[in-house]
Design an enzyme around this catalytic site. Structure first.
Site, mmCIF file in Angstrom:
data_model
loop_
_atom_site.group_PDB
_atom_site.id
_atom_site.type_symbol
_atom_site.label_atom_id
_atom_site.label_comp_id
_atom_site.label_asym_id
_atom_site.label_seq_id
_atom_site.Cartn_x
_atom_site.Cartn_y
_atom_site.Cartn_z
ATOM 1 N N LYS A 20 40.996 -15.899 29.839
ATOM 2 C CA LYS A 20 39.558 -15.687 29.751
ATOM 3 C C LYS A 20 39.424 -14.237 30.236
ATOM 4 O O LYS A 20 38.511 -13.363 29.423
ATOM 5 C CB LYS A 20 38.742 -16.632 30.603
ATOM 6 C CG LYS A 20 37.181 -16.257 30.661
ATOM 7 C CD LYS A 20 36.478 -17.616 31.072
ATOM 8 C CE LYS A 20 36.549 -17.944 32.435
ATOM 9 N NZ LYS A 20 35.516 -16.980 33.249
ATOM 10 N N SER A 21 40.013 -13.688 31.303
ATOM 11 C CA SER A 21 39.792 -12.428 31.852
ATOM 12 C C SER A 21 40.054 -11.254 30.819
ATOM 13 O O SER A 21 39.465 -10.516 30.498
ATOM 14 C CB SER A 21 40.433 -12.202 33.271
ATOM 15 O OG SER A 21 40.069 -13.110 34.238
ATOM 16 N N GLY A 92 29.763 -14.904 34.430
ATOM 17 C CA GLY A 92 29.545 -13.900 35.470
ATOM 18 C C GLY A 92 30.419 -12.638 35.033
ATOM 19 O O GLY A 92 30.231 -11.341 35.443
ATOM 20 N N ARG A 120 23.248 -16.261 40.860
ATOM 21 C CA ARG A 120 24.784 -15.605 41.311
ATOM 22 C C ARG A 120 24.507 -14.047 41.766
ATOM 23 O O ARG A 120 23.744 -13.374 41.243
ATOM 24 C CB ARG A 120 25.792 -15.569 40.353
ATOM 25 C CG ARG A 120 26.072 -16.944 39.903
ATOM 26 C CD ARG A 120 27.212 -17.155 39.160
ATOM 27 N NE ARG A 120 28.559 -16.670 39.715
ATOM 28 C CZ ARG A 120 29.668 -16.521 38.938
ATOM 29 N NH1 ARG A 120 29.671 -17.189 37.717
ATOM 30 N NH2 ARG A 120 30.843 -16.243 39.472
ATOM 31 N N ASP A 312 40.202 -19.215 41.384
ATOM 32 C CA ASP A 312 39.841 -20.375 40.409
ATOM 33 C C ASP A 312 40.607 -21.359 40.281
ATOM 34 O O ASP A 312 39.931 -22.484 39.877
ATOM 35 C CB ASP A 312 39.934 -19.544 38.911
ATOM 36 C CG ASP A 312 38.779 -18.321 38.732
ATOM 37 O OD1 ASP A 312 37.877 -18.161 39.799
ATOM 38 O OD2 ASP A 312 38.860 -17.549 37.803
ATOM 39 N N LYS A 339 30.620 -19.010 43.137
ATOM 40 C CA LYS A 339 30.913 -18.936 41.612
ATOM 41 C C LYS A 339 29.972 -19.864 40.779
ATOM 42 O O LYS A 339 28.982 -19.870 41.166
ATOM 43 C CB LYS A 339 32.592 -19.657 41.721
ATOM 44 C CG LYS A 339 33.592 -19.253 42.361
ATOM 45 C CD LYS A 339 34.017 -17.654 41.645
ATOM 46 C CE LYS A 339 35.044 -17.131 42.560
ATOM 47 N NZ LYS A 339 35.229 -15.721 41.934
ATOM 48 N N ARG A 343 31.440 -24.071 44.727
ATOM 49 C CA ARG A 343 32.649 -25.009 44.691
ATOM 50 C C ARG A 343 33.195 -25.512 45.836
ATOM 51 O O ARG A 343 34.151 -26.489 45.909
ATOM 52 C CB ARG A 343 33.713 -24.116 43.898
ATOM 53 C CG ARG A 343 33.613 -23.871 42.644
ATOM 54 C CD ARG A 343 34.537 -23.186 41.710
ATOM 55 N NE ARG A 343 34.297 -23.011 40.285
ATOM 56 C CZ ARG A 343 34.766 -22.054 39.278
ATOM 57 N NH1 ARG A 343 35.803 -21.343 39.882
ATOM 58 N NH2 ARG A 343 34.605 -22.237 38.325
ATOM 59 N N ARG A 385 35.418 -25.531 35.597
ATOM 60 C CA ARG A 385 36.519 -25.933 36.380
ATOM 61 C C ARG A 385 36.205 -27.135 37.325
ATOM 62 O O ARG A 385 37.255 -27.990 37.302
ATOM 63 C CB ARG A 385 37.094 -24.513 37.049
ATOM 64 C CG ARG A 385 37.324 -23.451 36.336
ATOM 65 C CD ARG A 385 38.200 -22.321 37.059
ATOM 66 N NE ARG A 385 38.005 -21.126 36.389
ATOM 67 C CZ ARG A 385 38.576 -20.855 35.321
ATOM 68 N NH1 ARG A 385 39.412 -21.659 34.787
ATOM 69 N NH2 ARG A 385 38.343 -19.600 34.784
HETATM 70 C C1 S3P Z 1 37.261 -12.518 37.088
HETATM 71 C C2 S3P Z 1 37.472 -12.253 38.475
HETATM 72 C C3 S3P Z 1 37.030 -13.507 39.529
HETATM 73 C C4 S3P Z 1 37.214 -14.717 38.739
HETATM 74 C C5 S3P Z 1 36.501 -15.006 37.332
HETATM 75 C C6 S3P Z 1 37.162 -14.020 36.517
HETATM 76 C C7 S3P Z 1 37.468 -11.575 36.187
HETATM 77 O O1 S3P Z 1 35.740 -13.309 39.949
HETATM 78 O O2 S3P Z 1 36.834 -15.846 39.643
HETATM 79 O O3 S3P Z 1 36.740 -16.242 37.009
HETATM 80 O O4 S3P Z 1 37.616 -11.669 34.922
HETATM 81 O O5 S3P Z 1 37.642 -10.297 36.508
HETATM 82 P P1 S3P Z 1 35.349 -12.336 41.101
HETATM 83 O O6 S3P Z 1 35.726 -11.086 40.728
HETATM 84 O O7 S3P Z 1 34.005 -12.559 41.486
HETATM 85 O O8 S3P Z 1 36.338 -12.943 42.138
#
Ligand code: S3P
Length: 424
Positions: A20-21, A92, A120, A312, A339, A343, A385
Site C-alpha cells: 500500500k505505501s 491517512g 485523525r 500496522d 490509526k 487500535r 486491519r
Molecule cells: C504509512 C505510514 C504509517 C502506517 C500507514 C502507512 C505510510 O503511518 O501506519 O499505514 O505509507 O507512510 P504513520 O506514518 O502515521 O506511522
C-alpha cells in the site's frame, strides 16, 4: 458476515497484493515526474484508488487497466487547480502526503476524507509545514477538511516529535519544492519508501542514520515501478500459519524492506518457525518468499525502536500473543490510538468478546497467552486491519463468529476472504 473457521490446518501458497505505501508513492512520483510511469502489481485497494482519484482531479491522466497503471507525468508545475474538493476516502497516507505536495503549489485546494479521517490528527503535518511557510485553513484547527493555500516554501531543519513516515514524507514533498536544503531528523527510523523512490525517479536524498537531507528544485523522470507484495497484508497469513494446528503457508513476492520487517523479528523472538528467502530487489526494495509453520510460541516484550517497523501489524501480533505461552507486553505504541480507529481500544474490546484475557495500557497492551477463542459477534470499526485480524482469530474459534462491517478489508486487501478460503 459469517467468518471462516478452520482449526484443522491451512496449507498452500499466497501472493498477497501490492504494498500500500509503495503503491501510493508510485502514483505521486509518477504524477510529479516528467514522462510516463508504469506501475505493475499496484494495490487496487480503496486507499490507493483514492490517491489515483486525487491526482486525476489535479489534471493528471492515469490509465488503470488489468494489472498495470500508466501515469502521464506532468512535472510539479503541471498540476492544475482542482474543480472540486479532493476526497481521500479512508486514506491517512493520501491526505498527509498531499498536504506536503499541495502546500508549495501555485493554487489553492481543499482536501477531505471520511469520518475516520476527520478525527485523525493533521497538526503533526500542518505544524512543520507551517514552519516552511505553508498556509492552511481548517474549520476545526488541525483536522480535515483542510484548505491548502498554495505558496512559496522555505527550507528548514526539523526534528520529528513522532515516529511517522507520513509526517516525514509530507515534509520531504514540501522540501522538494523549497529553495535550498531541508534537514529532517527522525525520532526513530520509519519506513523509507519515499526516500527510495526519490532515488528511483532520478532524484537525490542524503540519509545518514536518522538524518535526512533533501534539496528543492529536483526534477524526476518517469519510471517502471514494480510493487512488491505488502508485508502488512502477509502478516495475517504469517500469524494464521503459526497458530492454526497442522499449517504450512508460503507467501511469495513479499516486500522485505528492513524498515518493515519487525514482525519477522518478533516471530523469531517468540520461537516461531519462519523462513525468509530473498528472491528479487528493485533498488533497495527487496522482496522474498516467507514460509511459516505451526509453532509453539512464547510471550515476549515488544517495545522501543522496533515499533515503527511493525506498527500496522500490532493488532494481529496481539492475536499471535494470545496463543503463546506466558504473557506478552506491547509498549511504546501509543501511535495505535490515532490509526484508522483507536487500535488499542478496538483490539482489546473485540478480542475480549472472543474470550481473550488482555488489557489496554497507555502505550500498548498486555496479553495473556494460551487463550481459547470463542464465537461472538465482532466489529471492524471500519478499520481494514481490525477486520482481517478478527477473521484470523475466527479460524480458531470454537463456534461461529460474525463480523460486522467486513467490507472494510477492501481498503488494503479486496480479495482477503477468498485468499483465506483458498488455504484449505
Ligand atoms: C504509512 C505510514 C504509517 C502506517 C500507514 C502507512 C505510510 O503511518 O501506519 O499505514 O505509507 O507512510 P504513520 O506514518 O502515521 O506511522
Amino acid at each position: 458476515m459469517q467468518l471462516i473457521r478452520n482449526k484443522q490446518g491451512l496449507n498452500g501458497t499466497i501472493r498477497v497484493p501490492g504494498d500500500k505505501s509503495i503503491s501510493h508513492r508510485s502514483i505521486m512520483f509518477g504524477a510529479l515526474a516528467e514522462g510516463t510511469t508504469t506501475v505493475t502489481n499496484f494495490l487496487m485497494g480503496e486507499d490507493c484508488l483514492s490517491t489515483i482519484g486525487v491526482f486525476r482531479a489535479l489534471g493528471v491522466s492515469i490509465d488503470v487497466s488489468e494489472g498495470k497503471i500508466v501515469v502521464q507525468g506532468k512535472g510539479w508545475d503541471g498540476l492544475q487547480k482542482p474543480a472540486e474538493t479532493l476526497d481521500v476516502g479512508n486514506s491517512g497516507t493520501t491526505i498527509r502526503l498531499m498536504l506536503g505536495i499541495l502546500a508549495g503549489r501555485s493554487f489553492d485546494a481543499t482536501i477531505e476524507g471520511d469520518a475516520s479521517i476527520a478525527k485523525r490528527p493533521m497538526g503533526r503535518v500542518m505544524n512543520p509545514l507551517r514552519e516552511m511557510g505553508a498556509t492552511f485553513e481548517a474549520k476545526e484547527a488541525n483536522f480535515a477538511p483542510v484548505k491548502v493555500i498554495g505558496t512559496k516554501l522555505s527550507p528548514m531543519e526539523y526534528t520529528l516529535p513522532v515516529a511517522s513516515a507520513q509526517v516525514k514524507s509530507a515534509i520531504i514533498f514540501a522540501a522538494l519544492q523549497a529553495e535550498g536544503e531541508t534537514t529532517i531528523i527522525e525520532k526513530e527510523k520509519t519506513r523509507d519508501h519515499t526516500e527510495q523512490m526519490i532515488r528511483q525517479f532520478g532524484g537525490e536524498v542524503e540519509v545518514d542514520d536518522l538524518t535526512i537531507r533533501v534539496s528543492g528544485g529536483q526534477k524526476f523522470r518517469g519510471q517502471e515501478v514494480v510493487v512488491p507484495g505488502d508485508i502488512s497484508s502477509a502478516a495475517f497469513f504469517i500469524v494464521a500459519g503459526l497458530i492454526i494446528p497442522n499449517s504450512k503457508i508460503r507467501l511469495e513476492n513479499v516486500g522485505i524492506n528492513p524498515t518493515r520487517t519487525g514482525i519477522i523479528d518478533v516471530v523469531q523472538a517468540m520461537g516461531g518457525r519462519i523462513t525468509v528467502e530473498k528472491t528479487s530487489a528493485v533498488g533497495d526494495e527487496p522482496a522474498g518468499t516467507i514460509t511459516v509453520e505451526t509453532s509453539e510460541l512464547k510471550g515476549i516484550e515488544i517495545g522501543g525502536d522496533i515499533i515503527p517497523r511493525l506498527i500496522d501489524e500490532l493488532p494481529v501480533i496481539a492475536l499471535l500473543a494470545s496463543q503463546a505461552t506466558g504473557k506478552t507486553v506491547i509498549k511504546d505504541a501509543e501511535e495505535l490510538k490515532v490509526k484508522e480507529t483507536n487500535r488499542i481500544d478496538a483490539v482489546v474490546t473485540e478480542l475480549s468478546k472472543m474470550g481473550v484475557a488482555l488489557v489496554g495500557t497507555e502505550d500498548g497492551m498486555i496479553i495473556e497467552g494460551q487463550q481459547n477463542l470463542h464465537g461472538a459477534t465482532v466489529k471492524s470499526y471500519g478499520d481494514h486491519r481490525m477486520g482481517m485480524m478478527l477473521q484470523i482469530a475466527a479460524l480458531l474459534a470454537d463456534s461461529g463468529v460474525t463480523l460486522e462491517n467486513a467490507e472494510a478489508v477492501k481498503v488494503s486487501y479486496p480479495t482477503f476472504f477468498e485468499d483465506v478460503a483458498s488455504l484449505y
